[in-house]
Design an enzyme around this catalytic site. Sequence first.
Site, PDB file in Angstrom:
ATOM      1  N   VAL A   1      23.084  72.317 -64.614  1.00 39.91           N
ATOM      2  CA  VAL A   1      24.291  71.734 -64.026  1.00 39.91           C
ATOM      3  C   VAL A   1      24.602  70.389 -64.674  1.00 39.91           C
ATOM      4  O   VAL A   1      23.773  69.480 -64.659  1.00 39.91           O
ATOM      5  CB  VAL A   1      24.150  71.551 -62.502  1.00 39.91           C
ATOM      6  CG1 VAL A   1      25.486  71.118 -61.898  1.00 39.91           C
ATOM      7  CG2 VAL A   1      23.646  72.822 -61.841  1.00 39.91           C
ATOM      8  N   SER A   2      25.795  70.270 -65.247  1.00 38.50           N
ATOM      9  CA  SER A   2      26.223  69.035 -65.906  1.00 38.50           C
ATOM     10  C   SER A   2      27.291  68.330 -65.075  1.00 38.50           C
ATOM     11  O   SER A   2      28.175  68.977 -64.510  1.00 38.50           O
ATOM     12  CB  SER A   2      26.800  69.356 -67.290  1.00 38.50           C
ATOM     13  OG  SER A   2      27.431  68.215 -67.850  1.00 38.50           O
ATOM     14  N   PRO A   3      27.251  66.987 -65.013  1.00 37.21           N
ATOM     15  CA  PRO A   3      28.320  66.245 -64.342  1.00 37.21           C
ATOM     16  C   PRO A   3      29.548  66.058 -65.227  1.00 37.21           C
ATOM     17  O   PRO A   3      30.566  65.526 -64.768  1.00 37.21           O
ATOM     18  CB  PRO A   3      27.650  64.897 -64.052  1.00 37.21           C
ATOM     19  CG  PRO A   3      26.732  64.709 -65.222  1.00 37.21           C
ATOM     20  CD  PRO A   3      26.204  66.091 -65.543  1.00 37.21           C
TER      21      PRO A   3
END
Length: 752
Positions: free
Chosen positions: A333-335
């Site tokens: 999961v990337s911001p």
Amino acid sequence: MIERQRATAMFWVLLLVLLHNGKETISASNYLVGLGSYDITGPAADVNMMGYANSDQTASGIHFRLRARSFIVAEPQGNRVVFVNLDACMGSQLVTIKVLERLKARYGNLYTEQNVAISGIHTHAGPGGYLQYVVYIVTSLGFVRQSFDALVDGIEQSIIRAHENLHPGSIYVNKGEILDAGVNRSPSGYLNNPASERVKYKYDVDKEMTLLKFVDDQWGPVGSFNWFATHGTSMSRTNELISGDNKGTAARLMEDWFDQKSVAKIARRVSNLVQSTHGSHQKLVELASSFQSNPGKTVTKYSSIASRVRSSLKSTEKPRFVSAFCQSNCGDVSPNVLGAFCTDTGLPCDFNHSTCGGKNELCYGRGPGVDEFESTRIIGERQFKKAADLFNSATEKLNGKIDFRHTYLDMSQLEVTVPKPGGGSDTVKTCPAAMGFAFAAGTTDGPGAFDFKQGDNSGNLFWKMVRNVLKSPSKEQKDCQQPKPILLDTGEMKQPYDWAPSILPVQILKIGQMVILSVPGEFTTMAGRRLRDAVSAVFKEKVHVVIAGLTNTYSQYITTFEEYEMQRYEGASTLYGPHTLSAYIQEFTKLASAIVNRKPVEAGPQPPDLLDKQISLLPGVVVDSTPLGVKFGDVKTDIPKSSTFNKGENVSVVFWSACPRNDLMTEGTFALVELLHGQDTWVPVYDDDDICLRFKWSRPSKLSAQSHATIEWRIPQSAAPGVYRVTHFGASKNLLGSISHFTGSSNAFVVK
């Protein structure tokens, strides 16, 4: 009649108060709760940052400070648990060992490895060198004692504060979705999971935040901890300012929001006094011009400076509100929510390999802000706003016993029972740790180098020859790790000491219907879902299960079997082979069953304590100096006299300084913005724990003994009009090794 009317009125007033306060007032508490927080910022100069493994990324100042935040929940006459959330990249086995030793010396067997969990938020902008295994401290030039001590000291102090704040109280749980704070950075890996499984979920990342609200019987709400999955990579691999990234930002916003003690509130509180004293804008300018750049009074009580800013409106008795934004199954999961694009063409990166023209170095995740600081703020704000909403609307009260189970596993050779596709089961094994070729490719949050790329399941001859110089993997290891091509056989590399862990802790903390799974790594989205579902199925009652990622130690990634086959970065970084997730599911269900059946579990093999074997190659501070005629703290580049600034503008001052490693200013500050009250009283308003103030440190050249401190203040819209100045605090080292503290202040200036 009058007395009856008064009694009736009092009844309705009392009823309204009870209804307004809800369960927090009318229901008895069933736990003791205590929360605490302490500074763990560490060295703000020269030390490599932990996370991106970029040897050029060394700390050179502070975006905002790092903290350890702890909660303790106890039955009045029974079990208790401790959860610590660190503004650090991950938990460390060695840090955990030494914290537990200190807790034993202080409290006996009250807090042990069984009931204490220490978890990292996964910021990639904190000092490294505090883990005990070689592969994690290569870029930091080995072990960094200052980084390590700052963590151990801060964790201990945060637990002490939580322990001393234990009072009867209640806990509430609430859940809600955040739709715009994370995207899947390895979508091709996720899509390799069975379609029948994927169809059960609306999104390819977890969007749910789970929050605990802590309410003291006497003081009311005293804190909140939440778990939500998104990487701490809003700050990039080239950033050199210490930062808690998006989760640290969210914590600052939440604590200031609740306390109503943010510096903006402080400024507004004193604004009327300032205006009544100084009058018009012209008078403010005249007053500012009367102040010269000077060091002011010598400050000796450095440790009180930061707390004076954040605590100037704080009751001396009421515990400080503590809010922690914890990490969950953030593996994929990337911001950087706008997606990954090629820096040369602006086009989306290759879907399967995250490359641009075959090169991983050009593929970067973007957004949502125009730069990393704005992106950090925005993703932090999105988490804060949801947390505040969940906090305000929390009504489900935790009830029931506190329990916990903990064991150590040898993940290098664990037997795992897995189902056969056609029915029945097989017994397989995990493998000694190894990292695949795609590990070196990095991710879209921080690309690697050379010709590595994600999705590589074969490797190449040149890098295999390089690998074999260090350690050539055996045929058994190659077969065990298939289809991963091994780049580094870390689990079998033992010189000068272990390169990777083999003994790992697994732990469950249960508070009523809340179940926290302490995992020593980064689970991907689907891996986390499978683990949560398996544990939930064990409990007879409805439970809320959260994954606390990067807890107690660190062992990189955990993917599903299907994601492992794709050998994206996450699969290549799943150390113990394709059955790693199955091993965790097997062992966590055993722990959950032990809780349900009230059975003990075996302690398992003890992890090594490698502190005495650590090698430190980072040179210490030799000496600090200034040019002839210049003192430490003197202003090199000042604000012009009688300057006036508008809100939103940037104020910058450069001081002659010294290396921040001489004194970490723990619970203090290197930078301060002060507001003039009356004719000669300076009130602290902003410090280096505030997002609007940046402390940057630099040398004119790499080996220079001279250095500069640049303090930049982006004036918030909430700043009170008045006369301000910027002050720098530091400590210098002479040739004899003696440390001397200094301070210096800018010219006064006006904010309209």
